[in-house]
Design a protein around this motif. Sequence first.
Motif, PDB file in Angstrom:
ATOM      1  N   PRO A   1     -34.217  -1.646  73.443  1.00  0.00           N
ATOM      2  CA  PRO A   1     -33.674  -0.189  72.669  1.00  0.00           C
ATOM      3  C   PRO A   1     -34.148   0.937  73.479  1.00  0.00           C
ATOM      4  O   PRO A   1     -33.560   1.911  73.337  1.00  0.00           O
ATOM      5  CB  PRO A   1     -33.998  -0.497  71.500  1.00  0.00           C
ATOM      6  CG  PRO A   1     -35.216  -1.393  71.224  1.00  0.00           C
ATOM      7  CD  PRO A   1     -34.985  -2.258  72.431  1.00  0.00           C
ATOM      8  N   GLY A   2     -35.219   0.953  74.188  1.00  0.00           N
ATOM      9  CA  GLY A   2     -35.677   1.975  74.726  1.00  0.00           C
ATOM     10  C   GLY A   2     -35.636   2.172  76.155  1.00  0.00           C
ATOM     11  O   GLY A   2     -35.927   3.021  76.810  1.00  0.00           O
TER      12      GLY A   2
ATOM     13  N   ASP B   1     -26.384  -5.248  85.254  1.00  0.00           N
ATOM     14  CA  ASP B   1     -27.571  -5.343  84.710  1.00  0.00           C
ATOM     15  C   ASP B   1     -28.084  -4.216  84.089  1.00  0.00           C
ATOM     16  O   ASP B   1     -27.923  -3.013  84.585  1.00  0.00           O
ATOM     17  CB  ASP B   1     -28.740  -5.554  85.810  1.00  0.00           C
ATOM     18  CG  ASP B   1     -28.442  -6.904  86.583  1.00  0.00           C
ATOM     19  OD1 ASP B   1     -27.599  -7.557  86.002  1.00  0.00           O
ATOM     20  OD2 ASP B   1     -29.135  -7.254  87.601  1.00  0.00           O
ATOM     21  N   THR B   2     -28.862  -4.417  82.612  1.00  0.00           N
ATOM     22  CA  THR B   2     -29.372  -3.273  81.929  1.00  0.00           C
ATOM     23  C   THR B   2     -28.232  -2.423  81.167  1.00  0.00           C
ATOM     24  O   THR B   2     -28.473  -1.536  80.466  1.00  0.00           O
ATOM     25  CB  THR B   2     -30.222  -2.403  82.631  1.00  0.00           C
ATOM     26  OG1 THR B   2     -29.562  -1.254  83.585  1.00  0.00           O
ATOM     27  CG2 THR B   2     -31.452  -3.059  83.093  1.00  0.00           C
ATOM     28  N   PHE B   3     -27.009  -2.837  80.995  1.00  0.00           N
ATOM     29  CA  PHE B   3     -25.683  -2.100  80.723  1.00  0.00           C
ATOM     30  C   PHE B   3     -25.500  -2.275  79.300  1.00  0.00           C
ATOM     31  O   PHE B   3     -24.474  -1.735  78.484  1.00  0.00           O
ATOM     32  CB  PHE B   3     -24.532  -2.151  81.434  1.00  0.00           C
ATOM     33  CG  PHE B   3     -24.222  -1.157  82.720  1.00  0.00           C
ATOM     34  CD1 PHE B   3     -25.423  -0.790  83.392  1.00  0.00           C
ATOM     35  CD2 PHE B   3     -22.993  -0.870  83.229  1.00  0.00           C
ATOM     36  CE1 PHE B   3     -25.179  -0.051  84.434  1.00  0.00           C
ATOM     37  CE2 PHE B   3     -22.843  -0.263  84.413  1.00  0.00           C
ATOM     38  CZ  PHE B   3     -24.000   0.316  84.955  1.00  0.00           C
ATOM     39  N   CYS B   4     -26.642  -3.064  78.566  1.00  0.00           N
ATOM     40  CA  CYS B   4     -26.249  -3.303  77.191  1.00  0.00           C
ATOM     41  C   CYS B   4     -27.685  -3.238  76.341  1.00  0.00           C
ATOM     42  O   CYS B   4     -28.132  -4.153  75.928  1.00  0.00           O
ATOM     43  CB  CYS B   4     -25.745  -4.600  76.843  1.00  0.00           C
ATOM     44  SG  CYS B   4     -25.161  -4.769  75.069  1.00  0.00           S
TER      45      CYS B   4
ATOM     46  N   GLY C   1     -32.571  10.475  84.969  1.00  0.00           N
ATOM     47  CA  GLY C   1     -33.275  11.377  84.174  1.00  0.00           C
ATOM     48  C   GLY C   1     -32.718  11.709  82.804  1.00  0.00           C
ATOM     49  O   GLY C   1     -33.379  12.309  81.931  1.00  0.00           O
ATOM     50  N   ASP C   2     -31.340  11.601  82.612  1.00  0.00           N
ATOM     51  CA  ASP C   2     -30.838  11.689  81.538  1.00  0.00           C
ATOM     52  C   ASP C   2     -31.256  10.837  80.248  1.00  0.00           C
ATOM     53  O   ASP C   2     -31.612   9.732  80.605  1.00  0.00           O
ATOM     54  CB  ASP C   2     -29.269  11.497  81.591  1.00  0.00           C
ATOM     55  CG  ASP C   2     -28.601  12.669  82.341  1.00  0.00           C
ATOM     56  OD1 ASP C   2     -29.225  13.895  82.246  1.00  0.00           O
ATOM     57  OD2 ASP C   2     -27.415  12.552  82.867  1.00  0.00           O
ATOM     58  N   VAL C   3     -31.129  11.014  79.141  1.00  0.00           N
ATOM     59  CA  VAL C   3     -31.614  10.599  77.926  1.00  0.00           C
ATOM     60  C   VAL C   3     -30.459  10.514  76.909  1.00  0.00           C
ATOM     61  O   VAL C   3     -30.090  11.194  76.454  1.00  0.00           O
ATOM     62  CB  VAL C   3     -32.753  11.070  77.251  1.00  0.00           C
ATOM     63  CG1 VAL C   3     -33.515  10.206  76.038  1.00  0.00           C
ATOM     64  CG2 VAL C   3     -33.908  11.151  78.348  1.00  0.00           C
TER      65      VAL C   3
ATOM     66  N   HIS D   1     -32.741   5.952  75.096  1.00  0.00           N
ATOM     67  CA  HIS D   1     -33.124   5.122  76.409  1.00  0.00           C
ATOM     68  C   HIS D   1     -32.916   5.936  77.576  1.00  0.00           C
ATOM     69  O   HIS D   1     -31.938   7.028  77.493  1.00  0.00           O
ATOM     70  CB  HIS D   1     -32.288   3.803  76.785  1.00  0.00           C
ATOM     71  CG  HIS D   1     -30.913   3.971  76.976  1.00  0.00           C
ATOM     72  ND1 HIS D   1     -30.179   4.309  78.048  1.00  0.00           N
ATOM     73  CD2 HIS D   1     -29.867   3.884  76.170  1.00  0.00           C
ATOM     74  CE1 HIS D   1     -28.979   4.643  77.874  1.00  0.00           C
ATOM     75  NE2 HIS D   1     -28.573   4.093  76.578  1.00  0.00           N
ATOM     76  N   ALA D   2     -33.515   6.043  78.829  1.00  0.00           N
ATOM     77  CA  ALA D   2     -33.539   7.082  79.962  1.00  0.00           C
ATOM     78  C   ALA D   2     -32.783   6.204  80.746  1.00  0.00           C
ATOM     79  O   ALA D   2     -32.335   5.058  80.898  1.00  0.00           O
ATOM     80  CB  ALA D   2     -34.977   7.121  80.267  1.00  0.00           C
TER      81      ALA D   2
END
Length: 260
Positions: free
Chosen positions: A101-102, A158-161, A242-244, A257-258
């Motif tokens: 989630p982070g 990868d990491t898209f969910c 860098g976006d959150v 998440h960043a």
Amino acid sequence: MRLCTFALPGGGGSLGGEVLGEEVVAFGDGATVLDRLRSGDRSPASGERYALADVTLLAPHVPRAIFGIGLNYRAHAAEQGKEPPEFPIVFQKLPTSVAPPGGPVRVPPVVRRLDYEGELAVVMGPDATVAGYAVADDVSARDLQRREPQWTRAKGADTFCPFGPWITTADEIADPEDLALRTWVNGDLRQDASTSDLVFSIPELIGFIGEAITLEPGDLILTGTPSGVGMALDPPVFLGPGDVVRIEIEDLGVIEHAVE
């Protein structure tokens, strides 16, 4: 219950457990979240207790299958100048797309137009029942999505969910189709909607997928995103390193998440 998987302080491994207020209680029998989803066991966790602030919440589990739904909010279809679809638009994200989630969400070098999609995730239980709900980001590469007829790379990278922060069991949610959903990017509110705007209801989605595919415990259905995605802004605004992204759904919690 709020079912979670968490990393122990000091790198001591990970455990399944239950979030109770400001504490996390490990399952005393060593069960995982997926074990609980398969068995339907809702007995209280009875293991070691940890302060929630001292642990790191991981993705609740890694699903066998993740089903995404396209254009399932009326306002989201309208912002793209499209009519709601006659039947659900179903695509899949890969298990390797799961992230905590982070986060972080990592941008593949091939992607230039990364977008967020705050979504209500349905978590399946035994016999095509709903075990619970979670918050998810259906991260999307809009450039790949536009140029490739299939969305596997655009949606399943990868990491898209990222999803979580835990799974709230279905008995805790009176009406999943009447929850406020909000998404912020760098503190700027982008999505502010209700799940009441769904085109196809949760039972309709489960029934439609189930006509051809057996849904198993732990499978996720990402029910679609409301209006306010980056590509629909004027001019479009996409995510970069860098976006959150922060997504909150009423009664289900927050993921933040960043982007890297």
